[in-house]
Motif scaffolding. Structure first.
Motif, short mmCIF file in Angstrom:
data_model
loop_
_atom_site.label_atom_id
_atom_site.label_comp_id
_atom_site.label_asym_id
_atom_site.label_seq_id
_atom_site.Cartn_x
_atom_site.Cartn_y
_atom_site.Cartn_z
N GLN A 123 0.86 -1.18 0.00
CA GLN A 123 0.00 0.00 0.00
C GLN A 123 0.90 1.24 0.00
O GLN A 123 1.42 1.64 1.03
N LEU A 124 1.09 1.81 -1.19
CA LEU A 124 1.93 3.00 -1.31
C LEU A 124 1.08 4.22 -1.64
O LEU A 124 0.12 4.13 -2.40
N GLY A 125 1.49 5.35 -1.06
CA GLY A 125 0.81 6.59 -1.38
C GLY A 125 1.32 7.16 -2.69
O GLY A 125 2.16 6.54 -3.37
N PRO A 126 0.85 8.32 -3.10
CA PRO A 126 1.32 8.96 -4.33
C PRO A 126 2.82 9.26 -4.27
O PRO A 126 3.38 9.44 -3.18
N VAL A 128 6.16 11.22 -4.12
CA VAL A 128 6.50 12.52 -3.56
C VAL A 128 7.84 12.96 -4.14
O VAL A 128 8.64 12.15 -4.62
N GLU A 131 11.53 11.26 -3.94
CA GLU A 131 11.38 9.91 -3.40
C GLU A 131 12.39 8.98 -4.06
O GLU A 131 12.73 9.13 -5.24
N ASP A 191 2.09 0.07 -11.41
CA ASP A 191 1.23 1.08 -10.78
C ASP A 191 0.84 2.23 -11.69
O ASP A 191 -0.31 2.64 -11.74
#
Length: 239
Positions: A123-126, A128, A131, A191
Motif C-alpha cells: 500500500q503505497l501513497g502517491p 513525492v 522519493e 502502478d
C-alpha cells in the motif's frame, strides 16, 4: 617513365573503385543492461528483438555493423564522445524528446512502455518529490530531477531489489517486469505509466549520411511485416 605514370594512375583508380564499393561501418551498443528481455539478451540462442532486428537493418542497408559491449558509464561516455556511432533509445526518455544536438533519430522501430512498479499487495501513497526509486545504471530518465535514483545493474537486479525490500518503487519496462517477475517468482504490480514511446536508432551526426539508408531499411522491414513478426516472436506470451 610513362609506364610508371600509367601504373600509378591505374592503381589510384583501383583504390577509388574499391573504396566506393566498400561497406560503411557503424559501431553500436544495444543496451547498458544485459537483462533487457525481450529487447536484448546477449550470448543467447535468441538474443532478443533488437539482437535480431539491428543486424537485419544493417544488412539490408548494406552497412557493416560492429557491436561493442561497454558497461553503463562507459556506454554513456562512448556515445557522448563518438566512440559509438549509435544506440537504440526512445526520444521520450529525454527532456523534451531531445537527445542532444550531436544526434539524430531514425524512423521508429516499435513501441515501448515503462512503468512505476511495486510489489503486489503493498500500500503505497502517491509519489513525492525526491522519493527514492529503483532505476537502471546508464539508463536515461527525462524527469530524474524529480526523484532520487537508486541504480542497479539490470532489470533482473531491479526486480530482486524490489523483492528484498531494498526499494519500494522501481522504474521498469512492462515486458521486462513481467519476464523477470515470472522468472524470479516475484509478484509485481505496474502502478503508473511513466513513459510511452517508440524505440529508434540514435545516430551520431558524424554518420548522418547513412540515415537515409537506415530509414529505407526500417521502412522496408515494416512494410513486409518482418518487424511485427519479430516482435511477436518474443512478446506473444507476455501480453
Amino acid at each position: 617513365m610513362k609506364v610508371t605514370l600509367l601504373f600509378n594512375v591505374l592503381f589510384i583508380c583501383l583504390l577509388s573503385t574499391l573504396g566506393a564499393h566498400a561497406k560503411e561501418s557503424l559501431r553500436y551498443n544495444l543496451a547498458a543492461s544485459e537483462s533487457w528481455y525481450p529487447y536484448y539478451i546477449p550470448d543467447e540462442d535468441k538474443p532478443g528483438i533488437l539482437g535480431e532486428l539491428i543486424p537485419l537493418i544493417l544488412d539490408k542497408a548494406k552497412i557493416h555493423g560492429i557491436e561493442l559491449r561497454f558497461p553503463p558509464k562507459r556506454t554513456i561516455y562512448a556515445m557522448d564522445n563518438g566512440l559509438l556511432d549509435f544506440d537504440v533509445v526512445s526520444p521520450v526518455w529525454f527532456p523534451g524528446g531531445d537527445a542532444g544536438e550531436q544526434f539524430v533519430f531514425s524512423h521508429k522501430l516499435f513501441g515501448i512502455e515503462e512503468y512505476y512498479a511495486s510489489l503486489d499487495g503493498t500500500q503505497l501513497g502517491p509519489m513525492v518529490y525526491k522519493e527514492e526509486v529503483g532505476t537502471i545504471l546508464g539508463y536515461y530518465y527525462f524527469d530524474e530531477n524529480t526523484f532520487t535514483r537508486i541504480d542497479f545493474a539490470s532489470e533482473k537486479e531491479l526486480v530482486l531489489a524490489l523483492h528484498k525490500n531494498r526499494v519500494e518503487r522501481i522504474l521498469i519496462g512492462d515486458l521486462p517486469a513481467k519476464y523477470w517477475a515470472n522468472k524470479l517468482s516475484v509478484s509485481i504490480r505496474l502502478d503508473q505509466l511513466h513513459t510511452k514511446g517508440e524505440l529508434k536508432i540514435r545516430l551520431n551526426k558524424s554518420k548522418i549520411h547513412l540515415l537515409p539508408l537506415l530509414n529505407k531499411a526500417i521502412t522496408e522491414l515494416q512494410q513486409t511485416g518482418k518487424i511485427d513478426i519479430l516482435v511477436s516472436k518474443y512478446t506473444v506470451n507476455q501480453k
